[in-house]
Design a protein around this motif. Structure first.
Motif, short mmCIF file in Angstrom:
data_model
loop_
_atom_site.label_atom_id
_atom_site.label_comp_id
_atom_site.label_asym_id
_atom_site.label_seq_id
_atom_site.Cartn_x
_atom_site.Cartn_y
_atom_site.Cartn_z
N ARG A 1 0.83 -1.21 0.00
CA ARG A 1 0.00 0.00 0.00
C ARG A 1 0.86 1.25 0.00
N GLN A 2 1.96 1.21 0.78
CA GLN A 2 2.86 2.36 0.82
C GLN A 2 3.53 2.58 -0.53
N GLY A 3 3.84 1.48 -1.22
CA GLY A 3 4.43 1.61 -2.55
C GLY A 3 3.48 2.30 -3.51
N GLY A 4 2.20 1.93 -3.45
CA GLY A 4 1.21 2.58 -4.30
C GLY A 4 1.08 4.06 -3.98
N LYS A 5 1.12 4.41 -2.70
CA LYS A 5 1.03 5.81 -2.31
C LYS A 5 2.24 6.60 -2.80
N LEU A 6 3.42 5.97 -2.73
CA LEU A 6 4.63 6.65 -3.21
C LEU A 6 4.54 6.93 -4.70
N ALA A 7 4.01 5.98 -5.46
CA ALA A 7 3.86 6.17 -6.90
C ALA A 7 2.84 7.27 -7.19
N ASP A 8 1.76 7.34 -6.40
CA ASP A 8 0.74 8.37 -6.61
C ASP A 8 1.27 9.76 -6.24
#
Length: 280
Positions: A128-135
């Motif tokens: 989930r944190q990876g997705g937030k970083l990409a966003d």
């Protein structure tokens, strides 16, 4: 199922023909390439010939198995190749971890399963944190993070292959998280290169080629492990414990660095291409 049917049951369906011949040619080509990797190189010629037949088929079929218009998008084609490479690299961890934990560290099957649990748990938590970083910062930020994690994992595994199991478990966390982040960034980046009407087919092709990449990669890794090695390629590793695994991960660390260089070159090239299009 009732919930899915209620929420997803209002989709508009359209009749579509399946190119069974094209799909069969692709499957036959991939199968022969796998046989060439694992059994006899003579199969490679058949795989290449069948692959050529597949390309001819999709260029002339009324309803091709793979739409050639996708490959006219150079950016999509580039990232599709990039995804193929990094997916194959990531399978090295999934495929070899049980093997080197058994052969090098003499662990039993049940203990090997437990040793792989921390990496899986941390990966699930951090996805989930990876997705937030990409966003928040864009796909490139997540790409560099994933590449750093994978490179560190591969290089340290190559250097410290004979170290304690607890250290190996910690290194696996880095690699598993890095591979998961890389999957996120590749999917996100490729989706951004496609117009809305091609997104479904384009992403479906990405999923299909990921399975093909994994199959071919595991065939290559198994062949490499069968060949074996007597000396280490890693200049900072003096241990011969699991030397073939050490050499494999050292090669993957170098390949990871090459992928980063190519990706960075593409990022610098993209603004120049956009500027040229505007001038034209």
């Amino acid at each position: 199922m009732p919930v899915y049917l209620k929420l997803l049951g209002d989709e508009q369906r359209t009749e579509a023909k399946i190119d069974w011949l094209g799909g069969g040619l692709l499957a036959l080509s991939v199968a022969q390439i796998l046989l060439a990797v694992t059994l006899n190189a003579g199969w490679l010629l058949g795989g290449l010939l069948t692959g050529i037949c597949f390309i001819i088929r999709i260029r002339h079929a009324e309803h091709p198995f793979v739409r050639t218009v996708l490959f006219q998008n150079r950016e999509y084609s580039f990232y599709l190749i990039m995804a193929f490479v990094v997916t194959g690299m990531g399978y090295a961890l999934f495929f070899t971890t049980p093997l080197f934990l058994s052969e090098v560290h003499a662990l039993e099957a049940s203990v090997i399963g437990l040793a792989m649990v921390p990496a899986a748990v941390v990966t699930a938590i951090l996805n989930r944190q990876g997705g937030k970083l990409a966003d928040k910062n864009g796909p490139s930020a997540l790409f560099y993070t994933a590449s750093a994690l994978m490179f560190t994992c591969f290089f340290l595994l190559s250097t410290l292959m004979g170290s304690t199991v607890w250290l190996i478990v910690c290194l696996l966390v880095l690699g598993y998280v890095g591979q998961s982040f890389m999957s996120i960034v590749m999917s996100r980046t490729i989706s951004l290169t496609l117009p809305a009407e091609q997104a479904g087919v384009g992403m479906g092709l990405l999923m299909m080629q990921n399975f093909i990449a994994g199959s071919i990669a595991m065939g290559i890794y198994s062949k490499v492990l069968d060949v074996g090695a007597t000396r280490t390629w890693n200049p900072v590793s003096s241990s011969l414990a699991g030397v073939i695994y050490s050499n494999l991960f050292f090669t993957l660390a170098i390949l990871c660095a090459v992928v980063v260089i190519v990706f960075r070159f593409q990022l610098h090239r993209k603004p120049r291409d956009n500027q040229l299009k505007k001038e034209v």
